[in-house]
Design an enzyme around this catalytic site. Sequence first.
Site, PDB file in Angstrom:
ATOM      1  CD  GLU C 280     -13.579 -23.901  17.575  1.00 27.83           C
ATOM      2  OE1 GLU C 280     -14.637 -24.403  17.994  1.00 27.83           O
ATOM      3  OE2 GLU C 280     -12.750 -23.348  18.299  1.00 27.83           O
ATOM      4  CD  GLU C 283     -15.014 -19.949  13.204  1.00 26.23           C
ATOM      5  OE1 GLU C 283     -15.261 -20.959  13.910  1.00 26.23           O
ATOM      6  OE2 GLU C 283     -15.338 -18.807  13.541  1.00 26.23           O
ATOM      7  CB  CYS C 300     -16.707 -25.324  23.469  1.00 27.84           C
ATOM      8  SG  CYS C 300     -14.969 -25.534  23.783  1.00 27.84           S
ATOM      9  CB  SER C 320     -14.681 -20.284  17.134  1.00 23.15           C
ATOM     10  OG  SER C 320     -15.612 -21.140  16.526  1.00 23.15           O
ATOM     11  CE  LYS C 359     -20.839 -26.858  28.277  1.00 29.55           C
ATOM     12  NZ  LYS C 359     -20.484 -25.979  27.157  1.00 29.55           N
ATOM     13  CD  GLU C 362     -23.393 -22.718  26.020  1.00 30.47           C
ATOM     14  OE1 GLU C 362     -23.484 -23.764  26.695  1.00 30.47           O
ATOM     15  OE2 GLU C 362     -22.562 -22.558  25.127  1.00 30.47           O
ATOM     16  CD  GLU C 367     -27.364 -15.295  22.087  1.00 30.00           C
ATOM     17  OE1 GLU C 367     -28.411 -14.753  22.536  1.00 30.00           O
ATOM     18  OE2 GLU C 367     -26.272 -15.222  22.668  1.00 30.00           O
ATOM     19  CB  CYS C 504     -15.052 -29.769  31.006  1.00 28.87           C
ATOM     20  SG  CYS C 504     -15.090 -28.631  29.621  1.00 28.87           S
TER      21      CYS C 504
END
Lengths: 598, 122, 582
Positions: C280, C283, C300, C320, C359, C362, C367, C504
């Site tokens: 990142e 990036e 994230c 990102s 998650k 996720e 993908e 988190c």
Amino acid sequence: MQLYRSHVLVCGGTGCTSSNSEKIISEFEAQLANNNLQNEVKIVKTGCFGLCAQGPIVVVYPEGAMYTMVKVEDIKEITEEHLLKGRIVKRLLHNETHDDGSAKSLDGVEFFKRQMRVALRNCGVINPENIDEYIAYDGYKAFGKVLTELKPAEVIDILKKSGLRGRGGGGFPTGLKWEFAAKQPEGKKYVCCNADEGDPGAFMDRSVLEGDPHSLIEAMAIAGYAIGSDQGYIYVRAEYPIAVKRLQIAIDQAKEYGLLGKNIFGTDFSFDLEIRLGAGAFVCGEETALMTSIEGHRGEPRPRPPFPAVKGLWEKPTILNNVETYANIPMIILKGADWFAGIGTEKSKGTKVFAVGGKINNTGLVEIPMGTTLREVVYDIGGGIPGGKKFKAAQTGGPSGGCIPASHLDTPIDYDSLIQLGSMMGSGGLIVMDEDNCMVDIAKFFLEFTVDESCGKCPPCRIGTKRMLEILERITNGKGEEGDIEKLETLAKNIKASALCGLGQTAPNPVLSTLRYFKDEYMAHVVDKKCPAGVCKSMMKYVINAETCKSCGICAKQCPVGAISGEKKVPYVINQDKCIKCGVCMEKCPFKAIFKNV
Amino acid sequence: MKSLAELEEIRKKTLDQMSLRKGNDGMRVIVGMATCGIAAGARPVMSAFVEEINKRNLTDVTVTMTGCIGVCRLEPVVEIIDKDGNKVTYVKMTPEKAARIVAEHIVNGRVCVDYTIGEAEK
Amino acid sequence: MEMVNITIDSRKLQVPKNYTVLEAARFANIEIPTLCFLKEINEIGACRMCVVEVKGARSLQAACVYPVSEGLEIYTQSPAVREARKVTLELILSNHDKKCLTCVRSKNCELQTLAEELNIKDIRFEGEAHKLPLDNFSPSIVRDPNKCILCRRCVSMCKNVQQVSVIETNERGFKTIVSSAFNKSLNEVPCTMCGQCINVCPVGALKEKDDTDKVWSALDNPDLHVVVQTAPAVRVALGEEFGMPIGSRVTGNMVAALRRLGFNKVFDTDTAADLTIMEEGTEVINRIKNGGKLPVITSCSPGWIKFCEHNYPEFLENLSSCKSPHEMFGAVLKSYYAEKEGIDPAKVFVVSIMPCTAKKFEAARSELAATGYPDVDVVLTTRELARMIKEAGIDFKELDERHFDDPMGDATGAGVIFGATGGVMEAALRTVAEVLSGKSIENVDYEQVRGVEGIKEATVKVGDLELKAAVAHGLGNARKLLDRIKAGEANYHFVEIMACPGGCVNGGGQPIQPSKVRSWTDLRAERAKAIYQEDRELPIRKSHENPKVKALYDEYLGEPGGHKSHKLLHTHYTKRENYPVE
């Protein structure tokens, strides 16, 4: 300028409208044209006269002849006989107006002559869709006086002196409420009107809205001046389309005349008014729920404090008053606080409008001075109980109130006396019950309403009233258990103490009140499994008296489920398993051979 | 509307038109309007009364009709009852007589004796 | 603050003028029972458990919303109050699915606790009770309306705090239920799966989808090589499930427990976090240098990603393209690690222990399967791990501490701080600042991006560049920040957004604390303290200095942002409909 020699007033309240009063008006216009009378006789659509049991009502002036239960077919006769020839059509006259040939006028009729119409002063007198007629009867004069001669604090003072208390049920001193809001720092404030009128059977506010909307507009503008507000909202239930329509017409007319808007009467006071519609929730008649609804949220009450006068609509100081409360205000300003305080009792000043219904001859709307006894309302004004039946109780305050038994018929009606009896004034619903009503069933009826209308926010009301209803359902189904009455009392006491809003806090009242005065009826249901009044279907049956039965067979023919059988010369018999207890057989038996066995 | 004066104007104007609906406190003019009366011309008489009364702004006088009063040969008949209940019966009425009665009897309290039924009976 | 004099239970006290009766009572060490109250999130006086007698008032008043005033006289234990509370609680219990023995919240249920405290021995008023179907169609959250007590805490969290607004009270009166539009499953409405609703539910009406069976199954399968990775936030909260104080660091015990459960390898997601920073950070630098889309927004937080896809699709290109750390880790495990260890990637079963319910959603994204196999097979929340540990009869507190396994076991402090709001930003700054300026920077503590303030801003001088950064946590704050950016009121290079308030450490899968604790202790701050403590104690605190990560690039990936990195470690996003109309 049209010079009419006669005015024909046709009641345009919702009751009469649903009985075709609109058609009556158009038929009148046609008949007048036929007889070339259209320039001499004026047809005026007014608000509710109040004698709804006898509608549609047509009153012809200047005689004051009151025609009742008028049908469209009668108009030709009224036009040709009365309007053209001056001969009053006796058969259509209200029965009281017959008096050795000559007609008693409206004001002489027993129903009207004991009333004191203050809030309803213009209902049935003016055309509510014509602002000029309102002005003719001193409309907006109070507003003018207030704006040009009085300071806001003086207006509030007058209200306090008058002793006016909220007519929506709370009975809170109106002057005091306005004072709280006026004392808040300057800034945006709101004036609201509670026109939600959710009590079943109540239509006092509806009649004012349909019959005299300008009185509300004028009063709200006066309120705005008194507390320092420039914006008002009228929250009307959507189930009142005629009221909404007439209110909007009235608001538009007032705006046109510059009586609403900016710089009224050339002063620096501005006031605007908007209508907001309800959506079918009784709870939205509760002050904070109403405001939450206007704000666009789910209509649920909020905890108080803070009180709306301090933090109400959009957290701004707001006053909320009932329609009837407002309707009194122009008169108080014009005739003075002392005049108003001179009517009524020591702690309950002025008059109150009651919607009288149930087992009573003259169902309709009456306005009487506080302190009038229940007996007078039921017998003198109400015309007594139909069929000569015995009075059992009168329920006041709708689902939040309680019943008053025969032993208290001579109670003068006012806020405090009703509370002492375990009931309350409420918004003015008054339902009369006779010996054929079962008081447990009545309590169940009101509780069903509250359970359906509970908003669901707090457990005492959401679950508690439901549990009370379940117990009552068991009791009226003949499945009452020992301890049920104690359970009802425990639930009632605690729901009253802990519910979040007035709906929950007063929902147990009908049960508590009927328990107080008619405990024996409850005991009969629970212990003996009997319904003395013969109402609760599972505990009564229809029986044919074998001796009186003439075997005519009419009952069997009328029975919708074929539960009756018999033949010539043999007494007919009802099959109790099939019988649905509808009562048609008893009604139709020409020999009175069928009776209720409880 | 910009002033209280304007409001008062509307009030006065409309009130006159609605005076019929108030109680009958003042004088009452009762015009016989049965078939005989109408045939004899009672309607123009009635209109004349209404016009005169409005012209003079007599807000406490009401004009009503009634059926056959009885003396059909003397139609049109008009009865005037004052607030104390005293009744005067005028017969063989015309619009012109109506105007005079308004001026003399109703406004000034002087009965027009020559038009009364008493005189006609003589 | 002006003080007022009041009397509670005949005791006179002085309290600040802006207190409620509940706060005043607490100040006097008088406990008033509550059920719907949750400070700053739900103060509505609805449940009527906290009623007290107020002298002069007509009926009992709710202490949690009733303001104090001069001369106020309160009774919290009068007979009327005690009776009212009992009746109300019995009524609530009469409409509740009382299957405590099989309920996931047994022993951590506010209703159960209250019934015990108020000595409820009998429910006198039984009657009709709700019998409604479960909503267990979403991969993350399960709703059981038969246990719901209509406290509305979840509604407030979703509507007012997260501003996602997919649940609300429907119907009215006895028929009231908390549900989504048209009673659809959470799977069919724009729920972000953040799980904050679960955290505020006092009872078992909301819970995570339990995937422990899948993990037991994998562990019991001798053919599979089952590896587990743990997020930073788990190690500062897991202890609470075993009665340890809030903010206890239990990293060593956690690793030991996982070993005992039978995982082949126990890895640290923090290492992958360092990897994420490499990708990142590159990036960000690229986009800044080459005029790419700015601001770069972190990716994230899967709750944030789903929120963005539903509500702010215009920002999808700002996100990102990096996968979240545990997904990156999964991809690396099934390629680099599998190859290195000579294991068939099809047999590698990756379990992530996360503080997060989103998650779970996720991991199921199609993908996210860079190697042809899902990068992560199962996600378990902290709570599920605790249940597994208990079920296996492991005495958590008595374990000896253990270390994570090699080769992916050593993380830097930068990886740890991912668990708190501002952590990703700070970790990135530690690397980006050095790379961009070309100098080594001693001070790695960026205090400006730490803390529980909803939106934080920082401007960091990096070489010639004034790097403008912003951090938002809680989706309501995300909205505010994004709307500001949209309106052109603010210009950032780099933005960190976390779906959960506090980051988190307060994720939807973390141990649930009752209102009694949560209302008066800031869980976010307490747990975050532990995170920053762990960071301070680690030898290496900058991601780009992690030797294991360096080795990964040297041996396998090539360079950050390179072709292989892109294939394994990056992803793309899709716009999602809100309420598809058929």
